[in-house]
Write a protein that holds these residues in place. Structure first.
Motif, PDB file in Angstrom:
ATOM      1  N   MET A   1      50.341 -46.509   3.755  1.00  0.00           N
ATOM      2  CA  MET A   1      49.012 -47.085   3.980  1.00  0.00           C
ATOM      3  C   MET A   1      48.339 -47.445   2.658  1.00  0.00           C
ATOM      4  SD  MET A   1      48.198 -47.715   7.077  1.00  0.00           S
ATOM      5  CE  MET A   1      46.439 -48.027   6.823  1.00  0.00           C
ATOM      6  N   THR A   2      48.669 -46.712   1.600  1.00  0.00           N
ATOM      7  CA  THR A   2      48.096 -47.047   0.285  1.00  0.00           C
ATOM      8  C   THR A   2      48.557 -48.431  -0.149  1.00  0.00           C
ATOM      9  OG1 THR A   2      48.103 -44.714  -0.322  1.00  0.00           O
ATOM     10  CG2 THR A   2      47.907 -46.306  -2.114  1.00  0.00           C
ATOM     11  N   HIS A   3      49.870 -48.677   0.016  1.00  0.00           N
ATOM     12  CA  HIS A   3      50.420 -49.990  -0.333  1.00  0.00           C
ATOM     13  C   HIS A   3      49.839 -51.078   0.571  1.00  0.00           C
ATOM     14  CE1 HIS A   3      54.163 -47.726  -1.987  1.00  0.00           C
ATOM     15  NE2 HIS A   3      53.168 -47.768  -2.856  1.00  0.00           N
ATOM     16  N   LEU A   4      49.695 -50.788   1.853  1.00  0.00           N
ATOM     17  CA  LEU A   4      49.155 -51.777   2.791  1.00  0.00           C
ATOM     18  C   LEU A   4      47.726 -52.158   2.412  1.00  0.00           C
ATOM     19  CD1 LEU A   4      49.808 -53.237   5.615  1.00  0.00           C
ATOM     20  CD2 LEU A   4      48.152 -51.604   6.491  1.00  0.00           C
ATOM     21  N   ALA A   5      46.945 -51.150   2.014  1.00  0.00           N
ATOM     22  CA  ALA A   5      45.551 -51.418   1.630  1.00  0.00           C
ATOM     23  C   ALA A   5      45.489 -52.377   0.442  1.00  0.00           C
ATOM     24  CB  ALA A   5      44.838 -50.112   1.309  1.00  0.00           C
ATOM     25  N   GLN A   6      46.443 -52.226  -0.492  1.00  0.00           N
ATOM     26  CA  GLN A   6      46.485 -53.125  -1.650  1.00  0.00           C
ATOM     27  C   GLN A   6      46.804 -54.560  -1.215  1.00  0.00           C
ATOM     28  OE1 GLN A   6      49.411 -51.186  -4.067  1.00  0.00           O
ATOM     29  NE2 GLN A   6      47.932 -49.844  -5.075  1.00  0.00           N
ATOM     30  N   ILE A   7      47.794 -54.663  -0.317  1.00  0.00           N
ATOM     31  CA  ILE A   7      48.167 -55.993   0.187  1.00  0.00           C
ATOM     32  C   ILE A   7      47.002 -56.608   0.961  1.00  0.00           C
ATOM     33  CG2 ILE A   7      49.721 -57.215   1.768  1.00  0.00           C
ATOM     34  CD1 ILE A   7      51.837 -55.086   1.049  1.00  0.00           C
TER      35      ILE A   7
ATOM     36  N   ALA B   1      43.868 -56.057   0.534  1.00  0.00           N
ATOM     37  CA  ALA B   1      42.845 -56.494  -0.432  1.00  0.00           C
ATOM     38  C   ALA B   1      43.205 -57.849  -1.032  1.00  0.00           C
ATOM     39  CB  ALA B   1      42.691 -55.449  -1.529  1.00  0.00           C
ATOM     40  N   GLN B   2      44.488 -58.027  -1.335  1.00  0.00           N
ATOM     41  CA  GLN B   2      44.926 -59.298  -1.922  1.00  0.00           C
ATOM     42  C   GLN B   2      44.770 -60.452  -0.929  1.00  0.00           C
ATOM     43  OE1 GLN B   2      48.908 -58.576  -3.367  1.00  0.00           O
ATOM     44  NE2 GLN B   2      48.162 -58.225  -5.455  1.00  0.00           N
ATOM     45  N   THR B   3      45.065 -60.181   0.367  1.00  0.00           N
ATOM     46  CA  THR B   3      44.927 -61.257   1.360  1.00  0.00           C
ATOM     47  C   THR B   3      43.466 -61.662   1.540  1.00  0.00           C
ATOM     48  OG1 THR B   3      44.769 -59.713   3.241  1.00  0.00           O
ATOM     49  CG2 THR B   3      46.979 -60.483   2.620  1.00  0.00           C
ATOM     50  N   ILE B   4      42.566 -60.692   1.319  1.00  0.00           N
ATOM     51  CA  ILE B   4      41.132 -61.018   1.423  1.00  0.00           C
ATOM     52  C   ILE B   4      40.697 -61.872   0.231  1.00  0.00           C
ATOM     53  CG2 ILE B   4      38.798 -60.053   1.373  1.00  0.00           C
ATOM     54  CD1 ILE B   4      39.899 -57.651   2.958  1.00  0.00           C
ATOM     55  N   THR B   5      41.109 -61.444  -0.975  1.00  0.00           N
ATOM     56  CA  THR B   5      40.682 -62.184  -2.185  1.00  0.00           C
ATOM     57  C   THR B   5      41.285 -63.579  -2.229  1.00  0.00           C
ATOM     58  OG1 THR B   5      42.506 -61.198  -3.443  1.00  0.00           O
ATOM     59  CG2 THR B   5      40.365 -60.089  -3.552  1.00  0.00           C
ATOM     60  N   THR B   6      42.471 -63.753  -1.652  1.00  0.00           N
ATOM     61  CA  THR B   6      43.103 -65.077  -1.645  1.00  0.00           C
ATOM     62  C   THR B   6      42.682 -65.894  -0.428  1.00  0.00           C
ATOM     63  OG1 THR B   6      45.037 -64.203  -0.483  1.00  0.00           O
ATOM     64  CG2 THR B   6      45.123 -64.257  -2.907  1.00  0.00           C
ATOM     65  N   GLY B   7      42.080 -65.222   0.552  1.00  0.00           N
ATOM     66  CA  GLY B   7      41.613 -65.920   1.742  1.00  0.00           C
ATOM     67  C   GLY B   7      42.644 -66.075   2.839  1.00  0.00           C
ATOM     68  N   ILE B   8      43.894 -65.625   2.613  1.00  0.00           N
ATOM     69  CA  ILE B   8      44.936 -65.842   3.627  1.00  0.00           C
ATOM     70  C   ILE B   8      44.871 -64.814   4.764  1.00  0.00           C
ATOM     71  CG2 ILE B   8      46.498 -66.941   1.989  1.00  0.00           C
ATOM     72  CD1 ILE B   8      48.153 -64.368   1.978  1.00  0.00           C
TER      73      ILE B   8
END
Length: 593
Positions: free
Chosen positions: A1-7, A9-16
């Motif tokens: 879940m730690t790794h998923l949270a990072q991913i 976060a990235q999908t939010i910042t990139t908008g995807i």
């Protein structure tokens, strides 16, 4: 879940993240992975601007298969009320699955109305789950009504209906439907075998398993486990060995579940050495395997070994559960390990934070009671946070019988009869205490009560499995085809016993009769007939294995010890509570049972 949270976060910042395909992948891991978080998945769903039905179904699936299936129904209601998503034909089976788990027919009927409203009644997958839902809620007639209206059945339809009858305990209709099936696959056989075994019809289950093999149907894990369970309950060692041989020959993997079933089977057939070999063979052992092996050692009189194995379990970092502690306490109780049992009982709450339940308190009453510490046993009952049940009073009554405390036994016996006025075993145990003290008037009164309530004493019977055939004997039985030879052998046994200085323990005759009649009654007990049959039916030196439905009496216990020495045989007797391994004039229980 730690790794998923990072991913995430990235999908939010990139908008995807706002692409439903990406969002569905993130939500799917959160909802369905063993390492995920359903609560996190629910938060994700609320952040998706336009979720589709696939995403909603993913979350409903997670709820339906979780420990809180009601949330699947609540989320379904939320989806309907909010109008965010329109459910499809794949949604309702999941919601019906949740209704089955909850056991709520009212909720199930509500979903059924939606099925009709949306025109999904003709969908076979939906109908199958409706059948399962109604059967799980005990509405077998409604289940059959849905089944009969299915236009075209698939492979699962018949199996689900058969299982529905099994769930409702109607094995007659289950078997009729099983026999009427146009085609039967391995699941069909497994469902029917499971029905027999779960309803204690072990012989029928084992016979159906053999029929399954005769029709060249490869058994699945469920069928194998249930067949081994049937062997364990029947004490059918030879058939259990055959099943293991079949597994080895076919190259079937000994999974934890199959391995645990083999451990249980061998332990309950008195072959604990083989159970240990299987246990050591299993690679990744879970708490169920450890508990089964500890319990197997316990019932076979190897209490110290059971305690040592429990210590090894702790050392290896396997966390015990409530069942594990029941097995440990039983091991201590049957071997007189009072200090070890008390320590284990304290460890349960102090080190593992588990609250003892009624089973654990019952074990403690039995532990102290068998050791003659009746005051301590009563103190345990007084200290319980819950009201003592009949099993706990029964353990104390048994202790009174063992140690001849008729005064306390009378008080406990009367309380037990109030709690369980229809339990034949309670009357018999109560009667035994009176009979052992020669209080025949009180014995007669107890028997009068039994007649008044229409209660019959369970007759003692013993079983012996030879070459895959189970032979049954009751006291004074003369129905066996080899009855004449059996009684000839019995007479020889009695002569040899007298030469060894054996004197019948007439305290075990619980009726007021003449001394000579008592001798005859004792010599014709079912286990003695089974031993006589074993002696004439097996080669010298062969182990004789007997299963008895009641507790072995003191007279038969003494006689069997001597018979093992006279005939140089190991005799393994499994009674209602445990195993007795008789060798060279002694017993594995060390006369503590």
């Amino acid at each position: 879940m730690t790794h998923l949270a990072q991913i995430h976060a990235q999908t939010i910042t990139t908008g995807i993240f706002y692409d439903n395909f990406v969002a569905s992948r993130i939500l799917s891991f959160s909802a369905l992975s063993p390492n995920g978080s359903i609560d996190y998945a629910r938060l994700l769903f609320d952040k998706i601007p336009k979720p589709d039905v696939f995403i909603a179904n993913t979350l409903i699936r997670a709820y339906a298969f979780s420990s809180r299936p009601i949330d699947a129904v609540l989320f379904y209601v939320y989806v309907l009320e909010s109008g965010i998503v329109n459910p499809d034909v794949y949604t309702v089976p999941l919601v019906l699955k949740a209704c089955s788990e909850i056991g709520s027919i009212s909720l199930g009927k509500g979903v059924h109305s939606h099925v009709v409203k949306h025109g999904w009644s003709s969908e076979v997958s939906v109908s199958n789950f409706l059948v399962k839902m109604y059967a799980s809620c005990g509405a077998i007639e409604s289940a059959r009504m849905v089944f009969d209206r299915v236009n075209e059945y698939d492979d699962a339809s018949w199996n689900i209906m058969v299982d529905g009858y099994v769930v409702c305990g109607d094995l007659k209709y289950a078997r009729e439907m099983f026999d009427a099936m146009p085609e039967r696959n391995v699941v069909s056989w497994s469902v029917m075998i499971n029905g027999y075994v779960q309803n204690s019809l072990f012989k029928d289950g084992l016979e159906l398993f053999q029929e399954m093999l005769s029709e060249s149907v490869e058994p699945n894990e469920s069928a194998l486990v249930n067949a081994l369970s049937a062997c364990a309950h029947m004490g059918a060692l030879e058939q259990g060995k055959w099943i293991e041989g079949y597994l080895r020959k076919r190259g079937v993997d000994i999974t934890v579940r199959v391995g645990t079933s083999l451990i249980d089977m061998y332990s309950k057939c008195g072959y604990v050495e083989r159970a240990l070999e299987i246990f050591r063979e299993i690679g990744e052992k879970n708490v169920l395997a450890w508990s089964a092996m500890i319990g197997g050692l316990a019932i076979n009189g190897r209490g110290k070994d059971a305690i040592d194995l429990f210590s090894e379990m702790e050392t290896r970092g396997v966390r015990p559960n409530e069942v594990t502690f029941i097995e440990v306490l039983n091991a201590c109780s049957h071997s007189g390990l009072v200090l070890e049992g008390s320590k284990s009982f304290d460890t349960m709450s102090k080190e593992y934070g588990m609250k003892p339940n009624a089973h654990h308190y019952c074990c403690m009453v039995d532990l102290y009671g068998r050791a003659g510490m009746l005051d301590e046993a009563q103190n345990i009952i007084k200290s319980m946070p819950m009201k003592p049940n009949s099993a706990i009073w029964g353990a104390l009554l048994n202790a009174c019988r063992i140690h001849g405390n008729s005064e306390l036994g009378e008080k406990v016996g009367k309380r037990l009869l109030e709690l369980e006025p229809n339990h034949s075993g309670r009357y018999v145990l109560f009667s035994n205490i009176y009979a052992a003290n020669g209080r025949w008037n009180h014995v007669a009164e107890v028997r009068r009560l039994m007649r008044e309530y229409g209660i019959n004493k369970t007759p003692g019977c013993s079983f012996i499995d030879l070459l895959g055939t189970v032979h049954e004997f009751v006291a004074g039985d003369n129905s066996h085809p080899q009855s004449e030879a059996i009684y000839t052998q019995l007479s020889e046994m009695n002569r040899e016993l007298k030469l060894m200085g054996y004197k019948p323990n007439k305290d075990q005759v619980l009726l007021d009769m003449e001394e000579e009649e008592k001798d005859t009654a004792l010599s014709h007990h079912s286990e003695k007939l089974a031993i006589a049959f074993g002696l004439i039916s097996t080669d010298p030196g062969t182990t004789i294995r007997i299963t008895k439905n009641l507790r072995v009496c003191a007279d038969c216990h003494l006689a069997t010890k001597l018979i093992s020495k006279i005939y140089n045989r190991e005799i393994v007797v499994r009674d209602r509570c445990r195993f007795h391994h008789f060798r060279d004039g002694s017993c594995s229980c060390n006369d503590f049972w």
